[in-house]
Design an enzyme around this catalytic site. Sequence first.
Site, PDB file in Angstrom:
ATOM      1  N   GLY A 112     -81.964 -51.992  21.570  1.00 18.66           N
ATOM      2  CA  GLY A 112     -81.090 -53.143  21.734  1.00 18.66           C
ATOM      3  C   GLY A 112     -79.693 -52.765  21.291  1.00 18.66           C
ATOM      4  O   GLY A 112     -79.511 -51.844  20.494  1.00 18.66           O
TER       5      GLY A 112
ATOM      6  N   GLN B 140     -71.467 -54.355  17.997  1.00 20.74           N
ATOM      7  CA  GLN B 140     -71.736 -52.962  17.657  1.00 20.74           C
ATOM      8  C   GLN B 140     -70.858 -51.987  18.429  1.00 20.74           C
ATOM      9  O   GLN B 140     -70.782 -50.811  18.090  1.00 20.74           O
ATOM     10  CB  GLN B 140     -73.208 -52.625  17.892  1.00 20.74           C
ATOM     11  CG  GLN B 140     -74.141 -53.361  16.954  1.00 20.74           C
ATOM     12  CD  GLN B 140     -75.564 -52.953  17.207  1.00 20.74           C
ATOM     13  OE1 GLN B 140     -76.216 -53.501  18.090  1.00 20.74           O
ATOM     14  NE2 GLN B 140     -76.041 -51.992  16.445  1.00 20.74           N
TER      15      GLN B 140
ATOM     16  N   CYS C 268     -81.231 -49.894  12.562  1.00 25.70           N
ATOM     17  CA  CYS C 268     -80.079 -50.397  13.298  1.00 25.70           C
ATOM     18  C   CYS C 268     -79.127 -49.244  13.581  1.00 25.70           C
ATOM     19  O   CYS C 268     -78.851 -48.438  12.687  1.00 25.70           O
ATOM     20  CB  CYS C 268     -79.378 -51.480  12.469  1.00 25.70           C
ATOM     21  SG  CYS C 268     -77.929 -52.198  13.262  1.00 25.70           S
ATOM     22  N   LEU C 269     -78.613 -49.174  14.799  1.00 29.39           N
ATOM     23  CA  LEU C 269     -77.671 -48.116  15.159  1.00 29.39           C
ATOM     24  C   LEU C 269     -76.408 -48.167  14.307  1.00 29.39           C
ATOM     25  O   LEU C 269     -75.791 -47.130  14.065  1.00 29.39           O
ATOM     26  CB  LEU C 269     -77.312 -48.214  16.648  1.00 29.39           C
ATOM     27  CG  LEU C 269     -78.464 -47.977  17.628  1.00 29.39           C
ATOM     28  CD1 LEU C 269     -78.015 -48.271  19.053  1.00 29.39           C
ATOM     29  CD2 LEU C 269     -79.007 -46.568  17.503  1.00 29.39           C
TER      30      LEU C 269
ATOM     31  N   HIS D  84     -83.079 -59.644  16.110  1.00 33.08           N
ATOM     32  CA  HIS D  84     -82.229 -58.633  15.482  1.00 33.08           C
ATOM     33  C   HIS D  84     -80.863 -58.588  16.172  1.00 33.08           C
ATOM     34  O   HIS D  84     -79.814 -58.630  15.506  1.00 33.08           O
ATOM     35  CB  HIS D  84     -82.914 -57.260  15.558  1.00 33.08           C
ATOM     36  CG  HIS D  84     -82.122 -56.145  14.958  1.00 33.08           C
ATOM     37  ND1 HIS D  84     -82.472 -55.532  13.787  1.00 33.08           N
ATOM     38  CD2 HIS D  84     -80.999 -55.516  15.385  1.00 33.08           C
ATOM     39  CE1 HIS D  84     -81.592 -54.571  13.511  1.00 33.08           C
ATOM     40  NE2 HIS D  84     -80.690 -54.540  14.477  1.00 33.08           N
ATOM     41  N   GLU D  85     -80.866 -58.531  17.507  1.00 28.98           N
ATOM     42  CA  GLU D  85     -79.598 -58.466  18.251  1.00 28.98           C
ATOM     43  C   GLU D  85     -78.839 -59.786  18.145  1.00 28.98           C
ATOM     44  O   GLU D  85     -77.607 -59.799  18.048  1.00 28.98           O
ATOM     45  CB  GLU D  85     -79.843 -58.095  19.716  1.00 28.98           C
ATOM     46  CG  GLU D  85     -80.507 -56.740  19.925  1.00 28.98           C
ATOM     47  CD  GLU D  85     -79.830 -55.588  19.197  1.00 28.98           C
ATOM     48  OE1 GLU D  85     -78.587 -55.596  19.063  1.00 28.98           O
ATOM     49  OE2 GLU D  85     -80.541 -54.681  18.750  1.00 28.98           O
TER      50      GLU D  85
ATOM     51  N   HIS E 284     -76.721 -60.000  15.181  1.00 28.25           N
ATOM     52  CA  HIS E 284     -75.436 -59.296  15.301  1.00 28.25           C
ATOM     53  C   HIS E 284     -74.330 -60.219  15.816  1.00 28.25           C
ATOM     54  O   HIS E 284     -73.207 -60.156  15.331  1.00 28.25           O
ATOM     55  CB  HIS E 284     -75.552 -58.095  16.243  1.00 28.25           C
ATOM     56  CG  HIS E 284     -76.061 -56.859  15.590  1.00 28.25           C
ATOM     57  ND1 HIS E 284     -75.416 -56.235  14.551  1.00 28.25           N
ATOM     58  CD2 HIS E 284     -77.164 -56.111  15.840  1.00 28.25           C
ATOM     59  CE1 HIS E 284     -76.085 -55.159  14.180  1.00 28.25           C
ATOM     60  NE2 HIS E 284     -77.166 -55.065  14.945  1.00 28.25           N
TER      61      HIS E 284
END
Length: 192
Positions: A45, A50, A106-107, A148-149, A152
């Site tokens: 995702g 991000q 997480c990225l 999760h996304e 963000h």
Amino acid sequence: MILPIVAYGAPVLRKVAKDITPDYKDLAKLIADMWETMYASNGVGLAAPQINRDIRIFVMDSAQIFENQENDEKGQYPDEPGIKRVFINPHVVELEGEEWSYNEGCLSIPKIREDIMRPETVTLEYVDENFEPHTETFNGLTARIIQHEYDHIEGKLFIDYLKPLRKKMLQGKLNDISKGKVRVDYKMTFAK
């Protein structure tokens, strides 16, 4: 085009993102770049904050998790075989079901993984890339990735769910990430 991922510490990761309109400049290219960036980073995702955009859009692909499962893991989650989707202007309608734990990463916060509790299902109102409206309920790993996304675009990070002591124990690693003292195999930009 592969875009740099914004690292922990960047202010954009703590902003509540804004809805966009169908005339958002170069939206199709942005979506294509988000997919390319997510896959190049081995993510499942990716949310606009991000990549340093404070807009309400994220892409996710839970299908790749199921494609890469071992045979003895198959059939564990109700959302198998997963989905690949773009969510624009999403807003949570309802979170339901028992909370369950899963090890998330997480990225934007590389090299840190933690067990996070989230509800089983999420119902979202959103528009797709053609600005067609949808109200849908998701469960399993798909619901987890969506939550999760979604966090963000609400200015939240998965580490916000940790107990204060655990977060304090990670503070050194988080500081290193924000200062660029971390090696990753994808493009990353760090807070100054």
